[in-house]
Design an enzyme around this catalytic site. Structure first.
Site, PDB file in Angstrom:
ATOM      1  N   SER A  86       0.872  -1.165   0.000  1.00  0.00           N
ATOM      2  CA  SER A  86       0.000   0.000   0.000  1.00  0.00           C
ATOM      3  C   SER A  86       0.910   1.215   0.000  1.00  0.00           C
ATOM      4  O   SER A  86       1.680   1.431   0.938  1.00  0.00           O
ATOM      5  CB  SER A  86      -0.914   0.001   1.233  1.00  0.00           C
ATOM      6  N   SER A  87       0.852   1.992  -1.071  1.00  0.00           N
ATOM      7  CA  SER A  87       1.806   3.096  -1.257  1.00  0.00           C
ATOM      8  C   SER A  87       1.626   4.178  -0.197  1.00  0.00           C
ATOM      9  O   SER A  87       0.622   4.224   0.529  1.00  0.00           O
ATOM     10  CB  SER A  87       1.619   3.710  -2.644  1.00  0.00           C
ATOM     11  N   MET A  88       2.614   5.058  -0.110  1.00  0.00           N
ATOM     12  CA  MET A  88       2.508   6.202   0.785  1.00  0.00           C
ATOM     13  C   MET A  88       1.253   6.996   0.440  1.00  0.00           C
ATOM     14  O   MET A  88       1.051   7.366  -0.723  1.00  0.00           O
ATOM     15  CB  MET A  88       3.720   7.118   0.643  1.00  0.00           C
ATOM     16  N   PHE A 229       7.579   2.603  -7.426  1.00  0.00           N
ATOM     17  CA  PHE A 229       6.586   1.543  -7.301  1.00  0.00           C
ATOM     18  C   PHE A 229       7.216   0.194  -7.614  1.00  0.00           C
ATOM     19  O   PHE A 229       8.222   0.105  -8.324  1.00  0.00           O
ATOM     20  CB  PHE A 229       5.414   1.793  -8.256  1.00  0.00           C
TER      21      PHE A 229
END
Length: 373
Positions: A86-88, A229
């Site tokens: 889950s990205s920043m 990513f």
């Protein structure tokens, strides 16, 4: 146990707004309406000493604090490495605002993952305007989205193919890294539409690029900031081949005034990998006290280079094989210096059916290389 996640979410939203990563009132409303813990019920942390991954269930205050912090969280591990995250949140909101969406636009998301970014799109646009594809995780994301009342079109498949029967799309946003713009995205994008994705030609060699389509051309600039990513995965994707054994031939020795960690300069390292057109592995030779004394570059064709990283200056270089890897680093660094060390936002990309050309300053400016297709 009760945790006031709404307070934590409000605190995170305030932080991102203050930092300029969440500016639009419409996106602020969407962000404040979307609980992240619904999409990240657990995550993994790697032990810095053993390298083991420990699962953290989000059922206690410390875990909730982590979920509602501006940090990326690894959400799946395979064979000792993180394969999904889950990205920043601040990166997600910055990308969503860069995408410049408007009511009624048809949006395709590449890389459903946990479903959190999908939920933000649904909160802003309405789920009928959102489609998303992933090679995995779609069933879990669908359940989480449905728990909030969202029913976007989700598809399990190779993101490189897009979703043809849901296009044309006014916006395509990719939360996975690709080495070039897949032709399917180009063809499924409506005229006047935009693609936002992370172009990576090698680990740490690339950045976000925002392209707008007009007729038969999609064109735009790389983003001034930084993003990183995970690479797009494909069904039944084999592990990447290891670098070949060192090729034969007599090693060539020389000296260099460049830093031995040239790949820490993101733009020239991108240009180097772009010019070489083949994956480059980077590693280090350690002394008995586990301090790096040399850096090693290696390529699939058996080429290699070893660069001294001690305080000695200039640095000793040894290289061999059919491709002189350090020579490529020297050449692209000279080009970068000759153009006044351009930052990312001076680089752009033009995509047509026949080529994907990286340029400097303007589409008719100097060509810096081509992305593979």
């Amino acid at each position: 146990m009760s945790v006031d996640w709404e307070l934590l979410l409000s605190r995170l939203a305030d932080e991102l707004t203050t930092k300029g990563k969440l500016s639009s009132p419409r996106w602020q409303t969407a962000f404040r309406a979307t609980p992240r813990h619904v999409f990240v019920p657990e995550y993994f942390q790697q032990d810095s000493k053993t390298g083991d991954w420990n699962k953290i269930v989000v059922d206690h205050p410390e875990a909730f604090d982590m979920v509602y912090s501006n940090v990326a969280l690894v959400t799946d591990v395979d064979d000792g490495r993180g394969v999904s995250s889950s990205s920043m949140p601040g990166l997600m909101t910055r990308m969503l605002e860069l995408l410049d969406v408007h009511d009624g636009l048809n949006v395709l998301e590449i890389g459903t993952g946990t479903g959190y970014n999908t939920a933000l799109l649904c909160a802003r646009l309405g789920d009928q305007y959102v489609s998303s594809i992933d090679v995995d995780y779609v069933d879990a994301a669908q359940r989480r989205l449905a728990s909030l009342g969202y029913l976007p079109h989700l598809w399990t498949g190779d993101g490189i193919d897009g979703i043809p029967d849901r296009g044309p799309f006014d916006r395509i946003i990719s939360t996975v890294a690709v080495s070039h713009i897949p032709p399917a995205w180009f063809h499924q994008l409506a005229d006047g539409g935009a693609i936002l994705t992370d172009i990576k030609v090698n680990p740490a060699a690339g950045n976000l690029v925002l392209l707008r389509k007009r007729g038969d051309i999609s064109e735009g600039r790389f983003d001034a900031g930084r993003a990183c990513f995970m690479d797009m995965r494909h069904p039944d994707q084999p592990d990447p081949p290891p670098a070949a054994d060192r090729a034969g031939g007599t090693p060539v020795r020389s000296m260099t005034n460049l830093s031995a960690v040239a790949w820490e300069q993101p733009v020239p390292w991108f240009l180097t990998c772009l010019a070489l057109g083949t994956p480059i592995d980077v590693g280090y030779l350690l002394d008995d006290d586990y301090r790096p004394v040399a850096a090693r570059l290696s390529a699939r064709d058996g080429s290699w280079a070893e660069i001294d990283t001690t305080d000695a200056h200039p640095h000793a270089v040894t290289q061999a094989g059919p491709t002189r890897l350090w020579d490529a680093v020297e050449r692209t660094t000279q080009i970068w210096n000759a153009h006044d060390r351009p930052a990312w936002d001076r680089l752009g990309l033009t995509v047509t059916a026949d080529e994907q050309r990286v340029w400097l300053d303007s589409p008719d400016g100097p060509a810096l290389g081509h992305l593979g297709t």
